[in-house]
Design an enzyme around this catalytic site. Structure first.
Site, PDB file in Angstrom:
ATOM      1  N   TYR A  14       0.800  -1.219   0.000  1.00  0.00           N
ATOM      2  CA  TYR A  14       0.000   0.000   0.000  1.00  0.00           C
ATOM      3  C   TYR A  14       0.840   1.281   0.000  1.00  0.00           C
ATOM      4  O   TYR A  14       0.289   2.379  -0.053  1.00  0.00           O
ATOM      5  CB  TYR A  14      -0.950   0.003   1.200  1.00  0.00           C
ATOM      6  CG  TYR A  14      -1.941  -1.129   1.147  1.00  0.00           C
ATOM      7  CD1 TYR A  14      -2.974  -1.146   0.210  1.00  0.00           C
ATOM      8  CD2 TYR A  14      -1.835  -2.208   2.014  1.00  0.00           C
ATOM      9  CE1 TYR A  14      -3.866  -2.196   0.141  1.00  0.00           C
ATOM     10  CE2 TYR A  14      -2.735  -3.263   1.962  1.00  0.00           C
ATOM     11  CZ  TYR A  14      -3.743  -3.251   1.024  1.00  0.00           C
ATOM     12  OH  TYR A  14      -4.632  -4.296   0.961  1.00  0.00           O
ATOM     13  N   HIS A  19      -4.863   5.934  -1.200  1.00  0.00           N
ATOM     14  CA  HIS A  19      -5.567   5.776   0.078  1.00  0.00           C
ATOM     15  C   HIS A  19      -4.635   6.001   1.271  1.00  0.00           C
ATOM     16  O   HIS A  19      -5.104   6.185   2.386  1.00  0.00           O
ATOM     17  CB  HIS A  19      -6.154   4.358   0.141  1.00  0.00           C
ATOM     18  CG  HIS A  19      -7.573   4.295   0.613  1.00  0.00           C
ATOM     19  ND1 HIS A  19      -8.423   5.372   0.690  1.00  0.00           N
ATOM     20  CD2 HIS A  19      -8.304   3.240   1.043  1.00  0.00           C
ATOM     21  CE1 HIS A  19      -9.601   4.984   1.128  1.00  0.00           C
ATOM     22  NE2 HIS A  19      -9.559   3.694   1.363  1.00  0.00           N
ATOM     23  N   TYR A  64      -6.268  -1.564   9.147  1.00  0.00           N
ATOM     24  CA  TYR A  64      -6.832  -1.367   7.819  1.00  0.00           C
ATOM     25  C   TYR A  64      -7.918  -0.306   7.915  1.00  0.00           C
ATOM     26  O   TYR A  64      -8.487  -0.044   8.971  1.00  0.00           O
ATOM     27  CB  TYR A  64      -7.329  -2.661   7.172  1.00  0.00           C
ATOM     28  CG  TYR A  64      -6.176  -3.564   6.794  1.00  0.00           C
ATOM     29  CD1 TYR A  64      -5.515  -3.400   5.588  1.00  0.00           C
ATOM     30  CD2 TYR A  64      -5.726  -4.551   7.667  1.00  0.00           C
ATOM     31  CE1 TYR A  64      -4.443  -4.207   5.247  1.00  0.00           C
ATOM     32  CE2 TYR A  64      -4.658  -5.356   7.337  1.00  0.00           C
ATOM     33  CZ  TYR A  64      -4.019  -5.182   6.126  1.00  0.00           C
ATOM     34  OH  TYR A  64      -2.953  -5.967   5.802  1.00  0.00           O
ATOM     35  N   ASN A  66     -11.040   0.202   7.103  1.00  0.00           N
ATOM     36  CA  ASN A  66     -12.427   0.048   7.545  1.00  0.00           C
ATOM     37  C   ASN A  66     -12.590  -0.223   9.041  1.00  0.00           C
ATOM     38  O   ASN A  66     -13.717  -0.352   9.515  1.00  0.00           O
ATOM     39  CB  ASN A  66     -13.148  -1.019   6.721  1.00  0.00           C
ATOM     40  CG  ASN A  66     -12.510  -2.380   6.824  1.00  0.00           C
ATOM     41  OD1 ASN A  66     -11.420  -2.522   7.359  1.00  0.00           O
ATOM     42  ND2 ASN A  66     -13.183  -3.381   6.308  1.00  0.00           N
ATOM     43  N   ASN A 112     -14.293   4.572   3.835  1.00  0.00           N
ATOM     44  CA  ASN A 112     -14.451   3.551   4.871  1.00  0.00           C
ATOM     45  C   ASN A 112     -13.759   3.901   6.186  1.00  0.00           C
ATOM     46  O   ASN A 112     -14.242   3.526   7.252  1.00  0.00           O
ATOM     47  CB  ASN A 112     -13.963   2.194   4.371  1.00  0.00           C
ATOM     48  CG  ASN A 112     -14.893   1.603   3.335  1.00  0.00           C
ATOM     49  OD1 ASN A 112     -16.082   1.888   3.332  1.00  0.00           O
ATOM     50  ND2 ASN A 112     -14.351   0.804   2.443  1.00  0.00           N
TER      51      ASN A 112
END
Length: 187
Positions: A14, A19, A64, A66, A112
């Site tokens: 990532y 994000h 993460y 969410n 999220n």
């Protein structure tokens, strides 16, 4: 005491994704100011230090996106930090690349991380929104936010994150002046 939390996803895959711009700004703040590691576990990384005259905790949730609300709520409660001293840094699809806006509360725009935080603590906290552009179609959003910035975009984002970190003390005391200084830096 301020809690400054950058949103992102943990793991090498990532790094440099759209994000993770919140994580990227936390790294810039860590490098610019004298912060020391406070705690690292499966749910979060915490750092303590000062930005100008303000005592701050920098945070990267490792749950993460969410599930970001779980560690945010835990740290707010543990350190008895009021929500008006919480700053969540996150990517925003509805802003052009590197555009910055600050607001208190509001909708989550389907983000999220914000959904999780809103569920955990409510909506009235400071949000530093950093534009990542929109892919053009709603069906492309999930893969787009997890995609990496292009080389040109990385240069643009990196410069903006450096500027934000230079003026971050202003974000904590005068958001209007903070945004003005960022706009002036562009000229």
């Amino acid at each position: 005491m301020f809690l400054i939390c950058g949103l992102g996803n943990p793991g090498r895959k990532y790094v440099n994704t759209r994000h993770n711009v919140g994580f990227d700004l936390i790294e810039k703040l860590l490098n610019k100011y004298n912060f020391s590691s406070l705690k690292k576990d499966k749910q979060k990384e915490l750092y303590r230090g000062k930005i100008g005259t303000y005592n701050c905790i920098l945070m990267k949730p490792l749950t993460y996106m969410n599930l970001s609300g779980i560690p945010v709520k835990e740290i707010l409660n543990f350190y008895k930090i009021n929500k008006n001293k919480l700053y969540i840094i996150h990517d925003d699809l509805d802003l052009q690349i590197s555009k910055v806006k600050i607001k208190i509360g509001g909708g989550n725009g389907g983000h999220n991380g914000l959904v999780s935080i809103d569920d955990a603590i409510g909506k009235n906290y400071n949000r530093i929104r950093i534009g990542i552009d929109h892919p053009g179609s709603k069906t492309l959003v999930s893969s787009y936010v997890l995609s990496k910035f292009s080389k040109d975009e990385i240069k643009i984002i990196d410069k903006k994150l450096n500027n934000i970190s230079d003026f971050f003390e202003l974000a904590l005391k005068d958001t209007g002046l903070f945004l003005t200084r960022l706009a002036d830096k562009k000229k």
